[in-house]
Design a protein around this motif. Structure first.
Motif, PDB file in Angstrom:
ATOM      1  N   GLY A 106       0.829  -1.218   0.000  1.00 45.10           N
ATOM      2  CA  GLY A 106       0.000   0.000   0.000  1.00 45.10           C
ATOM      3  C   GLY A 106       0.855   1.257   0.000  1.00 45.10           C
ATOM      4  O   GLY A 106       2.079   1.192  -0.041  1.00 45.10           O
ATOM      5  N   PRO A 107       0.180   2.431   0.091  1.00 45.41           N
ATOM      6  CA  PRO A 107       0.908   3.697  -0.007  1.00 45.41           C
ATOM      7  C   PRO A 107       1.914   3.922   1.127  1.00 45.41           C
ATOM      8  O   PRO A 107       2.883   4.642   0.963  1.00 45.41           O
ATOM      9  N   GLY A 108       1.687   3.270   2.301  1.00 46.50           N
ATOM     10  CA  GLY A 108       2.632   3.464   3.411  1.00 46.50           C
ATOM     11  C   GLY A 108       3.699   2.388   3.459  1.00 46.50           C
ATOM     12  O   GLY A 108       4.531   2.371   4.374  1.00 46.50           O
TER      13      GLY A 108
ATOM     14  N   ALA B 186       6.318   1.486  -1.831  1.00 41.31           N
ATOM     15  CA  ALA B 186       5.854   2.831  -2.193  1.00 41.31           C
ATOM     16  C   ALA B 186       6.871   3.870  -1.735  1.00 41.31           C
ATOM     17  O   ALA B 186       7.163   4.846  -2.449  1.00 41.31           O
ATOM     18  N   MET B 187       7.435   3.655  -0.534  1.00 42.07           N
ATOM     19  CA  MET B 187       8.430   4.609  -0.027  1.00 42.07           C
ATOM     20  C   MET B 187       9.648   4.640  -0.937  1.00 42.07           C
ATOM     21  O   MET B 187      10.182   5.697  -1.250  1.00 42.07           O
ATOM     22  N   ALA B 188      10.102   3.447  -1.348  1.00 43.30           N
ATOM     23  CA  ALA B 188      11.292   3.391  -2.205  1.00 43.30           C
ATOM     24  C   ALA B 188      11.041   4.126  -3.516  1.00 43.30           C
ATOM     25  O   ALA B 188      11.899   4.851  -4.011  1.00 43.30           O
TER      26      ALA B 188
ATOM     27  N   PHE C  35      24.657   5.488  -3.869  1.00 44.47           N
ATOM     28  CA  PHE C  35      23.693   5.816  -2.822  1.00 44.47           C
ATOM     29  C   PHE C  35      22.696   4.665  -2.731  1.00 44.47           C
ATOM     30  O   PHE C  35      22.029   4.347  -3.717  1.00 44.47           O
ATOM     31  N   SER C  36      22.606   4.051  -1.566  1.00 41.18           N
ATOM     32  CA  SER C  36      21.545   3.052  -1.350  1.00 41.18           C
ATOM     33  C   SER C  36      21.057   3.236   0.091  1.00 41.18           C
ATOM     34  O   SER C  36      21.267   2.372   0.937  1.00 41.18           O
ATOM     35  N   PRO C  37      20.424   4.374   0.360  1.00 39.25           N
ATOM     36  CA  PRO C  37      20.014   4.651   1.748  1.00 39.25           C
ATOM     37  C   PRO C  37      18.886   3.722   2.194  1.00 39.25           C
ATOM     38  O   PRO C  37      18.228   3.092   1.353  1.00 39.25           O
ATOM     39  N   PRO C  38      18.642   3.634   3.490  1.00 35.83           N
ATOM     40  CA  PRO C  38      17.494   2.846   3.948  1.00 35.83           C
ATOM     41  C   PRO C  38      16.213   3.396   3.305  1.00 35.83           C
ATOM     42  O   PRO C  38      16.106   4.609   3.081  1.00 35.83           O
ATOM     43  N   LEU C  39      15.268   2.521   3.044  1.00 35.86           N
ATOM     44  CA  LEU C  39      14.033   2.954   2.365  1.00 35.86           C
ATOM     45  C   LEU C  39      13.217   3.898   3.249  1.00 35.86           C
ATOM     46  O   LEU C  39      12.309   4.568   2.765  1.00 35.86           O
ATOM     47  N   VAL C  40      13.565   3.967   4.546  1.00 36.92           N
ATOM     48  CA  VAL C  40      12.825   4.832   5.480  1.00 36.92           C
ATOM     49  C   VAL C  40      13.415   6.243   5.545  1.00 36.92           C
ATOM     50  O   VAL C  40      12.932   7.072   6.322  1.00 36.92           O
TER      51      VAL C  40
END
Ligand code: PLP
Length: 412
Positions: free
Chosen positions: A314-316, A320-322, A386-391
């Motif tokens: 879902g959107p959260g 979706a964040m990535a 760059f591969s930051p955390p998805l958060v």
């Protein structure tokens, strides 16, 4: 015998111990981490850094994700290791839930990424002999130049990186190397003895190299036509990094065998897996493959929590964040092209940035960024990744790219 405990604090103290007592197989940035949370780490001097490497994608969900830490804590108090001599109550549910998440049939749990690759190669060879009918000891596997699949002797034997392979021969025979992205070369390399094509859907260590449009679909077509297994090494690209569960699927392509690692263990436990249909993984019988730690209950409990996180599309959710944050990263990094950056390759929340080599090496830029509180790592020559955390938040991405802009301006 008296064991002297090392006492001291500070970066130099810790670097000195590592230099004196640890094999010298890494050249880390001068940052010694003591604590971490989310996208941030704190070093032994109390300095805070934005972690834009995330353990080479092992920390896709950030440091200390509460759901993953809770799963680990709960399992720590129950049982951590049984070996596969006995069953444990996390292994079955983990394999079932991961299979359901990926829509496949079977899972072979291992520990590190390299073990997943090794296991995938063994399974492909056995499949070749037992299912495809390749004459004994004749199986061949096609791999791509510039790829990275780990550090075991078999794997470095088909690496094209002189540092990775130099001094470690003799190597395992049976591998054919073709140029990544070259469909004609791949087609030409396939023989009746070919059992598998092993590639990364996006080459991570090579500097986030995305293959030409249509390449993965062509690999699929060639493998299907020639009865060859398409083995996708998704150890770094899988589990959300590209904004998709699997990078291959993001490109609309289905492989026969998926190799997962890194983020599968949530940055808490080493946990990797070979994932395939029963026709393929079913070739393994008791005694033919194994690992003392593979499928241990602690890793499986964390892996189950990772599967739960990844199931939210879902959107959260993480995917979706990535995607949303990857678009911001791509736009901001893209604006640096021509201003100290030669090229940017972005897929999901993953970027390879080629620095203008006249300004300095990737290492110079990584060190200067660390001084500004942003951690990345150079890969080949003048490329940083760059591969930051998805958060990571939009504001944090802005901070990281601003820091890069300032570093480039200073180097000019
Ligand atoms: N495969 C790919 C695509 C990788 O990027 C890596 C590590 O970077 C590996 C395999 C090896 O994983 P590990 O270091 O856990 O053995």
């Amino acid at each position: 015998m008296t064991i002297t405990t090392a006492h001291g604090t500070g970066t130099a103290f810790h670097e000195g111990l590592v230099h004196a007592y640890s094999a010298n197989n890494y050249h880390p940035l001068p940052v010694v981490v003591a604590r971490a949370e989310g996208a941030w780490v704190t070093d032994v001097e109390g300095r805070r850094f934005l972690d834009c490497l995330a353990g080479y994608s092992a920390l896709n969900f950030g440091h200390g994700h509460p759901a993953l830490v809770a799963a680990a804590h709960e399992q720590l108090d129950r049982v951590t290791l049984t070996s596969r001599a006995f069953g444990n109550d996390q292994l079955g549910p983990f394999c079932a839930e991961l299979s359901a998440l990926l829509g496949t049939q079977m899972v072979l749990p291992m520990n590190t990424g390299a073990e997943a690759v090794e296991s995938g190669l063994k399974v492909a060879r056995k499949w070749g002999y037992e299912v495809k009918g390749v004459p004994v000891n004749r199986a061949r596997i096609v791999v791509a130049g510039g790829g990275f699949h780990g550090r075991t002797t078999t794997i470095v034997g088909f690496s094209t990186d002189p540092d990775a392979r130099g001094g470690f021969g003799p190597f395992t025979p049976g591998f054919d190397i073709v140029a990544y992205g070259d469909t004609a070369a791949l087609r030409a390399a396939i023989t009746p003895d070919t059992v598998a094509v092993l590639i990364e859907p996006v080459q991570g260590e090579a500097g986030v190299v995305v293959p030409p449009a249509g390449y993965l679909a062509a690999v699929r077509e060639i493998c299907t036509a020639d009865h060859v297994l398409f083995v996708a090494d998704e150890v770094q690209s899988g589990l959300g990094r590209t904004g998709h569960l699997l990078a291959s699927r993001g490109a609309g392509v289905e492989a026969d065998v998926y190799l997962l690692g890194k983020a599968l263990g949530g940055g808490i436990m080493p946990l990797s897996a070979v994932i395939a249909s029963r026709d393929v993984l079913g070739v393994l019988q008791p005694g033919q493959h194994g690992s003392t730690f593979g499928g241990n209950p602690l890793a499986c409990a964390v892996g189950r929590a990772v599967v739960r996180l990844m199931s939210d599309d879902g959107p959260g959710g993480m995917l979706a964040m990535a995607r949303a944050r990857g678009a911001v990263l791509a736009e901001r990094l893209g604006a640096l092209v021509g201003h100290g950056v030669d090229a940017v390759r972005c897929v999901g929340l993953w970027a390879g940035v080629d620095i203008d080599p006249r300004l300095g090496s990737g290492r110079d830029v990584s060190e200067a960024l660390a001084e500004r509180g942003v951690l990345v790592k150079d890969t080949h020559g003048s490329t940083i990744r760059f591969s930051p955390p998805l958060v990571i938040t939009h504001a944090e991405i802005a901070m990281a790219v601003d820091a890069l802009r300032q570093v480039l301006a200073e180097l000019r």
